[in-house]
Scaffold this motif. Structure first.
Motif, short mmCIF file in Angstrom:
data_model
loop_
_atom_site.label_atom_id
_atom_site.label_comp_id
_atom_site.label_asym_id
_atom_site.label_seq_id
_atom_site.Cartn_x
_atom_site.Cartn_y
_atom_site.Cartn_z
N GLY A 12 11.49 -13.70 2.59
CA GLY A 12 10.36 -14.37 3.22
C GLY A 12 9.24 -14.58 2.23
N CYS A 13 8.16 -15.18 2.69
CA CYS A 13 7.02 -15.50 1.82
C CYS A 13 5.98 -14.39 1.87
CB CYS A 13 6.38 -16.82 2.26
SG CYS A 13 4.93 -17.28 1.28
N LEU A 14 5.64 -13.87 0.70
CA LEU A 14 4.57 -12.87 0.59
C LEU A 14 3.24 -13.64 0.61
CD1 LEU A 14 3.76 -9.91 0.10
CD2 LEU A 14 3.91 -10.38 -2.35
N ASP A 15 2.72 -13.85 1.81
CA ASP A 15 1.54 -14.69 2.00
C ASP A 15 0.30 -13.81 2.18
OD1 ASP A 15 -0.34 -16.56 2.56
OD2 ASP A 15 0.72 -17.47 4.27
N LEU A 16 -0.48 -13.73 1.10
CA LEU A 16 -1.74 -12.98 1.11
C LEU A 16 -2.92 -13.92 0.86
CD1 LEU A 16 -0.56 -9.86 -0.94
CD2 LEU A 16 -1.12 -9.91 1.50
N VAL A 53 6.21 -7.06 5.90
CA VAL A 53 5.87 -5.64 5.87
C VAL A 53 4.85 -5.37 4.77
CG1 VAL A 53 6.78 -3.32 5.50
CG2 VAL A 53 8.12 -4.99 6.81
N ILE A 54 5.05 -5.98 3.61
CA ILE A 54 4.11 -5.80 2.49
C ILE A 54 2.75 -6.38 2.86
CG2 ILE A 54 3.66 -6.38 0.09
CD1 ILE A 54 6.66 -6.45 -0.37
N GLY A 89 -7.96 -4.30 -0.73
CA GLY A 89 -8.65 -3.19 -1.39
C GLY A 89 -7.72 -2.31 -2.19
N GLN A 90 -6.41 -2.54 -2.13
CA GLN A 90 -5.45 -1.69 -2.84
C GLN A 90 -4.77 -2.49 -3.96
OE1 GLN A 90 -5.01 -2.17 0.61
NE2 GLN A 90 -6.40 -0.47 1.10
N ALA A 91 -4.36 -1.76 -4.98
CA ALA A 91 -3.62 -2.38 -6.07
C ALA A 91 -2.20 -2.68 -5.61
CB ALA A 91 -3.60 -1.46 -7.29
N LEU A 92 -1.62 -3.73 -6.18
CA LEU A 92 -0.25 -4.14 -5.86
C LEU A 92 0.58 -4.04 -7.13
CD1 LEU A 92 1.76 -5.44 -3.82
CD2 LEU A 92 0.96 -7.67 -4.64
N ARG A 93 1.61 -3.16 -7.10
CA ARG A 93 2.46 -2.95 -8.26
C ARG A 93 3.93 -3.15 -7.84
NH1 ARG A 93 -1.80 0.61 -8.83
NH2 ARG A 93 -2.79 0.63 -10.89
N ILE A 94 4.53 -4.22 -8.39
CA ILE A 94 5.92 -4.54 -8.07
C ILE A 94 6.69 -4.67 -9.39
CG2 ILE A 94 7.44 -6.30 -7.09
CD1 ILE A 94 5.30 -6.90 -5.05
N GLU A 95 7.84 -4.00 -9.46
CA GLU A 95 8.62 -3.97 -10.71
C GLU A 95 10.09 -4.24 -10.42
OE1 GLU A 95 9.59 -0.82 -14.36
OE2 GLU A 95 8.29 -0.24 -12.68
N PRO A 137 14.78 0.82 4.35
CA PRO A 137 13.95 0.59 3.17
C PRO A 137 12.49 0.26 3.53
CG PRO A 137 16.04 -0.57 2.97
CD PRO A 137 15.95 -0.06 4.38
N GLU A 138 12.29 -0.48 4.61
CA GLU A 138 10.94 -0.84 5.00
C GLU A 138 10.17 0.37 5.51
OE1 GLU A 138 12.00 -5.46 6.33
OE2 GLU A 138 11.74 -3.90 7.85
N ARG A 139 10.85 1.28 6.24
CA ARG A 139 10.19 2.50 6.71
C ARG A 139 9.81 3.40 5.53
NH1 ARG A 139 14.09 4.25 11.81
NH2 ARG A 139 13.62 2.44 13.15
N GLU A 140 10.68 3.43 4.51
CA GLU A 140 10.36 4.25 3.33
C GLU A 140 9.12 3.73 2.63
OE1 GLU A 140 12.46 5.74 -0.86
OE2 GLU A 140 13.65 4.66 0.65
N LEU A 141 9.02 2.41 2.51
CA LEU A 141 7.84 1.82 1.89
C LEU A 141 6.60 2.04 2.75
CD1 LEU A 141 6.69 0.04 -0.42
CD2 LEU A 141 7.25 -1.97 0.98
N TRP A 142 6.78 1.91 4.06
CA TRP A 142 5.66 2.10 5.00
C TRP A 142 5.10 3.52 4.90
CZ3 TRP A 142 3.60 -1.59 8.37
CH2 TRP A 142 2.70 -1.10 9.33
N ASP A 143 5.98 4.49 4.85
CA ASP A 143 5.55 5.88 4.82
C ASP A 143 4.92 6.25 3.47
OD1 ASP A 143 6.52 6.17 7.37
OD2 ASP A 143 8.47 6.97 6.73
N ALA A 144 5.36 5.62 2.40
CA ALA A 144 4.85 5.96 1.07
C ALA A 144 3.50 5.32 0.79
CB ALA A 144 5.86 5.53 0.00
#
Length: 513
Positions: free
Chosen positions: A80-84, A52-53, A90-96, A10-17
């Motif tokens: 884990g913690c999504l620490d930004l 990864v995100i 510079g990119q939009a973040l869309r999570i659903e 799943p992480e590779r799929e997100l990475w490639d997309a």
């Protein structure tokens, strides 16, 4: 350092997309399997590490020329913690429809549009965040504090259908929030713990139609929290708390400045559950249009001390038993009856109803009466204005010591505190009639026989009643009959009292008003 070889499928799929901004969707399409509330049970096939995100959002896999990178993820468990925090994104973040293991941290980040919708988060720290676009958390469950302290959003803050629940403290903290667009908390929005927006700048307005707010739970101390919505010193174009908006706690608008409309049409203000505070605390607030046509009576008091509005709208459900009105200034009042808005001035029983409204204030203050009388006088109803000022004097009389209250009753009966000077004429006519009829039945004894003018009962009575000057009758005749002599003394006393009341009531009281 992340290694592509160590990533899960799943992480590779997100990475490639990501470099092309393609959406990645792990939802199965089976309602029982895709429920976000059960996201903690999703297995490795739907799990993505937050690291990864973070790496992608910070440029670990940049877009190729001509492509537009972006993260679009649906139906995943984020471990884990999504620490930004403090990141420049510079990119939009869309999570659903995703399930977060830990609260995301966007503190101090600068980013474009962020959409985390229909998801489950154990909290969100977005204090000091700078969003060049929209911040959308619609329909998400935030099981912890939503921190937007001193954040800045150039677009809109969307919380439609969002539920924010905490076990202690505030559900939403957004003091100093700066908005370019509006804040929309509608369509079932719930904040169990309350909202705090002190000092926020909301040029696009705050919309809470149909929202449910509960009072916050105190942090580490006994006693009720009390406040469900804190908008102290807010500057906003519009505050819309209508359409079934419900606050189980105080709505506090102390020092708020609303350049257009502040509406509670159809709202329910229950106040703190323990009754320990007001339903609405609007001290020193300012608004152009203040619509307070509630769905039912507030459970707590309403405090409008020092508030200023141009137009006030109310109905039969607006006011509780206690209303603080000292210093409240308004330009006009309209009453909602059967769905129609009518000017309150000139309506049947409007004066008595408005005086009863003022009497709901604890203690005595002249300002609410003077404000109401000024509005009636401005509308051309001078007689009604005088009735209100008379009611002010009667209310004031209750606060005086006994001797002053006696004198006040005397002024009230004789000249209506100067607002009914015609009463003096009624008293004068009645006493003149009494004296003329009584003295006309007998002939008095002259002071000097065969001298002076003939006895005239009417002129003699007027001579007794008028203390200044003389008509020649009082000094020329006297009574040998005791009852008539006492009547003469009584008329002299009434004359002095009536004259004093007229002078005090007409000149002093009217001059002050």
């Amino acid at each position: 350092m992340l290694s592509y070889d160590e990533m899960t499928p799943p992480e590779r799929e997100l990475w490639d997309a990501f470099p092309e901004g393609r959406p990645v969707d792990f939802r199965t399409g089976v309602p029982g399997d895709d429920g976000v509330a059960e996201g903690g049970q999703w297995g490795s096939g739907r799990t993505v590490r937050a690291a990864v995100i973070v790496a992608l959002m910070q440029g670990a896999n940049p877009a190729q020329p001509g492509d537009m990178a972006g993260l679009r993820l649906a139906g995943a468990r984020i471990s884990g913690c999504l620490d930004l925090s403090d990141a420049q994104l510079g990119q939009a973040l869309r999570i659903e429809e995703c399930w977060f293991e830990d609260p995301p941290n966007l503190h101090g980040a600068s980013t474009r549009t962020i959409r985390i919708t229909d998801s489950r988060l154990p909290g969100l720290d977005a204090g000091l965040v700078r969003v060049e676009g929209h911040l959308d958390l619609s329909r998400s469950l935030v099981a912890g504090c939503l921190n937007l302290l001193n954040a800045s959003v150039t677009g809109e803050l969307l919380l439609n259908g969002t539920r924010v629940c905490v076990s202690e403290g505030w559900a939403v903290i957004a003091d100093g929030l700066g908005m370019g667009g509006g804040i929309f908390c509608m369509h079932g929005f719930t904040a169990r713990g309350g909202i705090r927006l002190r000092g926020a700048n909301l040029p696009g307005g705050l919309f809470l139609q149909g929202a449910l707010l509960e009072r916050p739970v105190p942090l580490g101390r006994p006693g009720p929290g009390g406040v469900a919505l804190a908008l102290d010193d807010v500057a906003a174009s519009t505050l819309n708390l209508s359409g079934g908006f419900t606050a189980n706690g105080t709505v506090r608008l102390r020092g708020a400045r609303v350049s257009d409309s502040l509406t509670f049409e159809g709202a329910v203000l229950n106040g703190p559950p323990d009754g320990g505070g007001p339903a609405l605390a609007g001290m020193l607030m300012q608004a152009v249009d203040f619509d307070f046509t509630l769905a039912r009576h507030p459970s707590g008091t309403v405090d409008l001390r020092g508030a200023q509005v141009s137009y006030l709208h109310d109905n039969n459900h607006s006011w509780p038993d206690v209303v603080e009105l000292d210093g409240f200034v308004y330009g006009s009042i309209k009453v909602d009856e059967a769905g129609e808005r009518r000017e309150a001035v000139g309506q049947q029983d409007s004066v008595s109803r408005r005086v009863a409204w003022i009497r709901r204030s604890p203690g005595y203050s002249p300002q609410p009466y003077e404000q109401l009388a000024g509005w009636y006088r401005k509308a051309g109803h001078d007689d009604d204005a005088r009735r209100i000022l008379l009611a002010r004097q009667r209310h004031r009389r209750r606060t005086l010591h006994p001797a002053a209250r006696v004198w006040g009753h005397l002024l009230d009966m004789t000249v209506g505190y100067g607002y009914r000077p015609w009463l003096a004429g009624v008293w004068l006519l009645a006493l003149t009639l009494l004296g003329t009829l009584s003295f006309g039945t007998h002939t008095p004894t002259p002071v000097k026989r065969d001298e002076g003018t003939p006895f005239q009962p009417l002129v003699y009575t007027l001579d007794l009643l008028i203390p200044i000057g003389g008509l020649g009758q009082r000094t020329a005749w006297y009574w040998s009959t005791g009852s008539l002599q006492w009547l003469a003394y009584l008329l002299v006393a009434f004359g002095w009292v009536l004259t004093t009341a007229v002078i005090a009531g007409v000149t002093r009281t009217l001059q002050k008003s």
